[in-house]
Motif scaffolding. Structure first.
Motif, PDB file in Angstrom:
ATOM      1  N   ASN A  10       0.833  -1.193   0.000  1.00 25.74           N
ATOM      2  CA  ASN A  10       0.000   0.000   0.000  1.00 25.74           C
ATOM      3  C   ASN A  10       0.874   1.251   0.000  1.00 25.74           C
ATOM      4  OD1 ASN A  10      -2.210   1.621   0.109  1.00 25.74           O
ATOM      5  ND2 ASN A  10      -3.004   0.820   2.039  1.00 25.74           N
ATOM      6  N   SER A  11       0.231   2.401  -0.132  1.00 25.71           N
ATOM      7  CA  SER A  11       0.960   3.661  -0.104  1.00 25.71           C
ATOM      8  C   SER A  11       1.484   3.933   1.303  1.00 25.71           C
ATOM      9  CB  SER A  11       0.038   4.798  -0.568  1.00 25.71           C
ATOM     10  OG  SER A  11      -1.107   4.840   0.262  1.00 25.71           O
ATOM     11  N   GLY A  12       2.298   4.962   1.432  1.00 26.48           N
ATOM     12  CA  GLY A  12       2.965   5.240   2.706  1.00 26.48           C
ATOM     13  C   GLY A  12       1.997   5.452   3.848  1.00 26.48           C
ATOM     14  N   ASP A  13       0.939   6.206   3.620  1.00 26.66           N
ATOM     15  CA  ASP A  13      -0.064   6.440   4.647  1.00 26.66           C
ATOM     16  C   ASP A  13      -1.108   5.339   4.558  1.00 26.66           C
ATOM     17  OD1 ASP A  13      -1.842   7.338   6.464  1.00 26.66           O
ATOM     18  OD2 ASP A  13      -2.167   9.310   5.535  1.00 26.66           O
ATOM     19  N   SER A  14      -1.231   4.569   5.630  1.00 26.97           N
ATOM     20  CA  SER A  14      -2.139   3.424   5.596  1.00 26.97           C
ATOM     21  C   SER A  14      -3.585   3.850   5.452  1.00 26.97           C
ATOM     22  CB  SER A  14      -1.967   2.584   6.869  1.00 26.97           C
ATOM     23  OG  SER A  14      -2.255   3.387   8.007  1.00 26.97           O
ATOM     24  N   ASN A  15      -3.887   5.124   5.750  1.00 27.32           N
ATOM     25  CA  ASN A  15      -5.258   5.601   5.642  1.00 27.32           C
ATOM     26  C   ASN A  15      -5.590   6.130   4.258  1.00 27.32           C
ATOM     27  OD1 ASN A  15      -5.877   5.000   8.323  1.00 27.32           O
ATOM     28  ND2 ASN A  15      -5.011   6.948   9.035  1.00 27.32           N
ATOM     29  N   ASP A  16      -4.603   6.216   3.372  1.00 32.90           N
ATOM     30  CA  ASP A  16      -4.828   6.720   2.019  1.00 32.90           C
ATOM     31  C   ASP A  16      -5.336   5.588   1.130  1.00 32.90           C
ATOM     32  OD1 ASP A  16      -3.995   9.146   2.848  1.00 32.90           O
ATOM     33  OD2 ASP A  16      -2.026   9.063   1.893  1.00 32.90           O
ATOM     34  N   ILE A  17      -6.543   5.751   0.609  1.00 33.66           N
ATOM     35  CA  ILE A  17      -7.104   4.796  -0.345  1.00 33.66           C
ATOM     36  C   ILE A  17      -7.359   5.554  -1.631  1.00 33.66           C
ATOM     37  CG2 ILE A  17      -9.036   3.245  -0.842  1.00 33.66           C
ATOM     38  CD1 ILE A  17      -9.368   2.787   2.094  1.00 33.66           C
ATOM     39  N   ILE A  18      -6.747   5.094  -2.704  1.00 32.95           N
ATOM     40  CA  ILE A  18      -6.847   5.778  -3.996  1.00 32.95           C
ATOM     41  C   ILE A  18      -7.943   5.114  -4.823  1.00 32.95           C
ATOM     42  CG2 ILE A  18      -5.587   6.566  -6.020  1.00 32.95           C
ATOM     43  CD1 ILE A  18      -4.589   7.665  -3.371  1.00 32.95           C
ATOM     44  N   GLY A  19      -8.693   5.910  -5.537  1.00 30.27           N
ATOM     45  CA  GLY A  19      -9.731   5.384  -6.405  1.00 30.27           C
ATOM     46  C   GLY A  19     -10.248   6.443  -7.341  1.00 30.27           C
ATOM     47  N   PHE A  20     -11.302   6.135  -8.022  1.00 29.08           N
ATOM     48  CA  PHE A  20     -11.939   7.104  -8.920  1.00 29.08           C
ATOM     49  C   PHE A  20     -13.434   6.871  -8.873  1.00 29.08           C
ATOM     50  CE2 PHE A  20     -10.396   3.486 -11.354  1.00 29.08           C
ATOM     51  CZ  PHE A  20     -11.550   3.019 -11.964  1.00 29.08           C
ATOM     52  N   GLN A  21     -14.155   7.919  -9.223  1.00 28.96           N
ATOM     53  CA  GLN A  21     -15.612   7.875  -9.151  1.00 28.96           C
ATOM     54  C   GLN A  21     -16.199   8.003 -10.544  1.00 28.96           C
ATOM     55  OE1 GLN A  21     -17.558  11.107  -7.015  1.00 28.96           O
ATOM     56  NE2 GLN A  21     -19.002   9.678  -6.090  1.00 28.96           N
ATOM     57  N   LEU A  22     -17.166   7.147 -10.828  1.00 36.16           N
ATOM     58  CA  LEU A  22     -17.876   7.187 -12.094  1.00 36.16           C
ATOM     59  C   LEU A  22     -19.326   7.560 -11.816  1.00 36.16           C
ATOM     60  CD1 LEU A  22     -16.511   3.933 -13.786  1.00 36.16           C
ATOM     61  CD2 LEU A  22     -15.737   6.273 -14.139  1.00 36.16           C
ATOM     62  N   CYS A  23     -19.814   8.550 -12.549  1.00 35.98           N
ATOM     63  CA  CYS A  23     -21.177   9.034 -12.338  1.00 35.98           C
ATOM     64  C   CYS A  23     -21.958   8.965 -13.639  1.00 35.98           C
ATOM     65  CB  CYS A  23     -21.171  10.473 -11.815  1.00 35.98           C
ATOM     66  SG  CYS A  23     -20.406  10.663 -10.188  1.00 35.98           S
ATOM     67  N   ASP A  24     -23.247   8.859 -13.481  1.00 31.20           N
ATOM     68  CA  ASP A  24     -24.143   8.878 -14.632  1.00 31.20           C
ATOM     69  C   ASP A  24     -24.172  10.292 -15.200  1.00 31.20           C
ATOM     70  OD1 ASP A  24     -26.099   8.602 -16.502  1.00 31.20           O
ATOM     71  OD2 ASP A  24     -27.592   7.740 -15.149  1.00 31.20           O
ATOM     72  N   ALA A  25     -23.888  10.414 -16.488  1.00 32.92           N
ATOM     73  CA  ALA A  25     -23.841  11.734 -17.116  1.00 32.92           C
ATOM     74  C   ALA A  25     -25.198  12.425 -17.087  1.00 32.92           C
ATOM     75  CB  ALA A  25     -23.346  11.608 -18.557  1.00 32.92           C
ATOM     76  N   ASN A  26     -26.264  11.632 -17.016  1.00 33.80           N
ATOM     77  CA  ASN A  26     -27.607  12.209 -16.999  1.00 33.80           C
ATOM     78  C   ASN A  26     -28.126  12.446 -15.587  1.00 33.80           C
ATOM     79  OD1 ASN A  26     -27.691  11.962 -19.856  1.00 33.80           O
ATOM     80  ND2 ASN A  26     -28.296   9.809 -19.635  1.00 33.80           N
ATOM     81  N   ASN A  27     -27.416  11.892 -14.595  1.00 35.11           N
ATOM     82  CA  ASN A  27     -27.842  12.050 -13.203  1.00 35.11           C
ATOM     83  C   ASN A  27     -26.579  12.075 -12.340  1.00 35.11           C
ATOM     84  OD1 ASN A  27     -29.106  12.120 -10.748  1.00 35.11           O
ATOM     85  ND2 ASN A  27     -29.989  10.060 -10.887  1.00 35.11           N
ATOM     86  N   SER A  28     -26.123  13.271 -11.995  1.00 30.75           N
ATOM     87  CA  SER A  28     -24.859  13.415 -11.276  1.00 30.75           C
ATOM     88  C   SER A  28     -24.903  12.818  -9.874  1.00 30.75           C
ATOM     89  CB  SER A  28     -24.477  14.904 -11.183  1.00 30.75           C
ATOM     90  OG  SER A  28     -25.503  15.636 -10.519  1.00 30.75           O
TER      91      SER A  28
END
Length: 653
Positions: free
Chosen positions: A194-212
């Motif tokens: 994992n990354s240096g800080d154990s509390n850091d969680i990396i990700g990305f968010q996908l949203c519906d283009a028609n409904n944010s």
């Protein structure tokens, strides 16, 4: 006028003789007649046995025998649809399979830089911001403001997020703003550090283009996995917009990939390989594809008589963000099968000699009703997008691609295009990533129905592989071997080869034993009928004629009696209704005729004494009396061999 003597005798016989057999007026009389005349001894013993105890014992024995017959016959029926497996081993000359080889790196990084320059730049910025990574510089984290000044469409559309553990708050590493995570969270854990800080969680968010507000957050405990997955999403979006002809030029040619080739002890070259373009692996090359109508075979087992190739991997031209391993991928398959390299491909190491020994097996399963397999896939309501013979994988991938086009309006890049569809990209389909992830989640959970529709193929070929690896080239032969290979390819490479750029591959039959596994019906129709006859004879001393008799009495005759009674009731009701509607009282002649006709006998049916007692009497008429004897019957003496007893008495008087 006097009644004819023959008709009088017939009428008298009808009145006195009991009715038996199928013309019995009631079901109880029919069953009694059957038990007295059937060949099944148990039923007869129930009727003729004296004493309640003995009759009860025969009833129990007969019912037990019937239950055993039904149980054994049900077992026979279930075994009839079972299959036995037979294995046949033959020693003969075997056809060599198709061998497809792909470089793990799909495209030359040097040729792809102009298409991936913006994506690579943003990826490097992300690495520097998250982990202080910088090429040729000190590892100092950049500030968010610096990142904002160089932002691009990649981070604007799908930004990377740093998620606080055990909370639903995330920091947008593109804008530096904190926001609350709405919607579902999918955590893809990994064993990578994992990354240096154990509390850091990396990700990305996908949203519906028609409904944010309709969003899904995908997180990774490893920043390596998060950045790679994020990179692949944008990479597929870019590659979907590049024409196929251009992508084929950006990938490896046969001259680039193949250094040496031998098959069955003879030299071969690129003319024995067929190129096909794989969306995720670039240009792949299939040996012995059979496209020219010729399929090579081998009559000798062992590594010296199989396929031997030396591959040029060119590790220096790998995409550092797309692939993290070096080598090649191969798959052994039939000439009519599609090579699913991403699913079942075998990886080949560099600086090593990989030997793959094969055992060939052909399998054949029985279709319905023995198993739920398909012969050709024609009965599966899914279009085959791969232009190859049917397989379960082809059906599943085609089903998902069809659902992708219907739900998202475009096709997923890693699979063939359906007719009239086009690959997804941001410009035309801004919502495709969110739609794809949602659809793939349903596919994995078997909610799309593809797993229920698709079936296994009844016939298939399989090559069981045994892999062994040895260091190659050896330390003592490394120098001269690399010099010779560099000389052979020197005109094109313009550099000295390194052993980490090479991979040695050998594919061969370990033996020429062809194993054929087939399913055969465990029972035939003749065996099934014989088993039925054995069970009926064992428990009920019954034959086929007895079975026909049971069907006739319990179904045909019983139904006839029931229908006859219903018809008589309906006829009586209709006659009563007609009399009631006319308001006319029944005539004496009608009552007399109705009273003296047996209502349970139709046409020539013979009456019984019991039914005669139930005959209705005519109203307002005296009770019938015994008629005087008709002395004219004495003249019938010549019609019989013996004189009737009643006429004998009359003659004496």
């Amino acid at each position: 006028a006097a009644t004819a003597p023959g008709k009088k005798i017939t009428a008298r016989l009808k009145r006195t003789l009991p009715v038996r057999g199928p013309q019995a007026p009631t079901l109880s009389e029919l069953m009694r007649w059957y038990c007295l005349n059937t060949n099944t001894h148990g039923c007869r013993r129930i009727v003729v046995s004296r004493g309640r105890l003995r009759r009860l014992l025969w009833i129990l024995l007969t019912l037990s025998a019937v239950g055993l017959i039904l149980w054994q016959c049900a077992e026979l029926l279930m075994n009839y649809y079972s299959a036995s497996v037979s294995v046949t081993v033959q020693f003969q000359k075997l056809p060599f399979p198709a061998v497809t080889i792909c470089n793990i790196n799909p495209y030359k990084y040097s040729a792809m830089k102009e298409y991936l320059s913006e994506l690579d730049k943003e990826t490097k910025k992300a690495l520097e911001t998250f982990y202080g990574f910088s090429e040729g510089k000190s590892k100092v984290r950049r500030s968010v403001d610096e990142w904002n000044s160089t932002g691009s469409e990649f981070f604007q559309q799908i930004p990377l997020l740093k998620v606080e553990d055990f909370s639903r708050m995330a920091t947008d590493l593109h804008s530096g703003q904190k926001r609350k995570i709405e919607g579902s969270v999918f955590h893809k854990d990994s064993s990578i550090v994992n990354s240096g800080d154990s509390n850091d969680i990396i990700g990305f968010q996908l949203c519906d283009a028609n409904n944010s507000s309709d969003c899904a957050l995908y997180t990774f405990s490893s920043g390596v996995n998060a950045i790679q997955e994020w990179y692949k999403l944008h990479y597929m979006n870019i590659m979907a917009q590049i024409p196929l002809e251009t992508k084929e030029k950006l990938s490896y040619s046969a001259d680039d990939l193949l250094l040496t080739c031998f098959f069955d002890g003879l030299s071969c070259d690129k003319r024995h390989f067929t190129r096909f373009h794989h969306p995720l692996h670039g240009n792949c090359y299939t040996f012995n594809s059979g496209e020219n109508g010729t399929i090579l075979s081998t009559s000798t087992g062992g590594s010296e008589y199989g396929l031997q190739v030396v591959l040029y991997i060119d590790e220096a031209d790998y995409n550092p963000f797309l692939v993290t391993s070096t080598g090649a991928k191969i798959i052994v398959h039939d000439q009519n099968e599609y090579p699913f390299i991403e699913d079942i491909g075998t990886e080949i190491e560099t600086a090593a000699a990989t030997s793959i020994g094969m055992h060939f097996t052909r399998s054949r399963k029985l279709s319905k009703p023995y198993s739920d397999c398909t012969e050709t896939g024609a009965d599966i309501p899914v279009e085959n997008l791969y232009n190859k013979s049917y397989s379960l994988q082809i059906c599943l991938h085609s089903c998902f691609q069809k659902a992708m086009v219907q739900s998202c309006g475009c096709a997923q890049y890693a699979q063939p295009l359906p007719a009239g569809a086009e690959y997804c990209n941001y410009k035309k389909n801004p919502n495709w990533m969110y739609c794809y992830y949602r659809l793939h989640e349903k596919f994995v959970k078997e909610q799309l129905g593809c797993q229920q529709i698709c079936k296994d193929a009844c016939s298939f070929k399989e090559w069981a592989l045994t892999t062994s690896i040895a260091q190659w080239p050896s330390a003592v032969s490394e120098d001269w071997m690399l010099r010779v290979l560099s000389w052979d390819k020197g005109q094109k490479l313009n550099k000295k080869l390194n052993k980490t750029d090479l991979a040695n591959l050998m594919v061969f039959y370990k033996d020429l034993n062809e194993r054929f596994i087939s399913e055969n019906p465990a029972n035939t129709l003749v065996i099934l009928l014989s088993n039925f006859g054995g069970q009926l004879g064992l428990w009920m001393s019954c034959s086929v004629v007895c079975v026909i008799e049971i069907v006739e009495v319990f179904f045909i005759d019983s139904l006839s009696i029931v229908m006859r009674r219903q018809w008589q009731k309906a006829k009586k009701w209709w006659n009563d209704r007609k009399r009631g509607s006319s308001g006319k009282a029944p005539q004496a002649s009608d009552v007399e005729r109705q009273g003296h006709d047996n209502p349970v006998c139709i046409d020539e049916d013979l009456p019984t004494f019991t039914t005669a007692l139930r005959l209705p009497l005519p109203q307002d008429s005296p009770l019938p009396r015994t008629p005087p004897p008709n002395y004219s019957t004495l003249r019938l003496e010549t019609a019989f061999t013996e004189q009737l007893p009643d006429t004998l008495e009359l003659g004496q008087h």
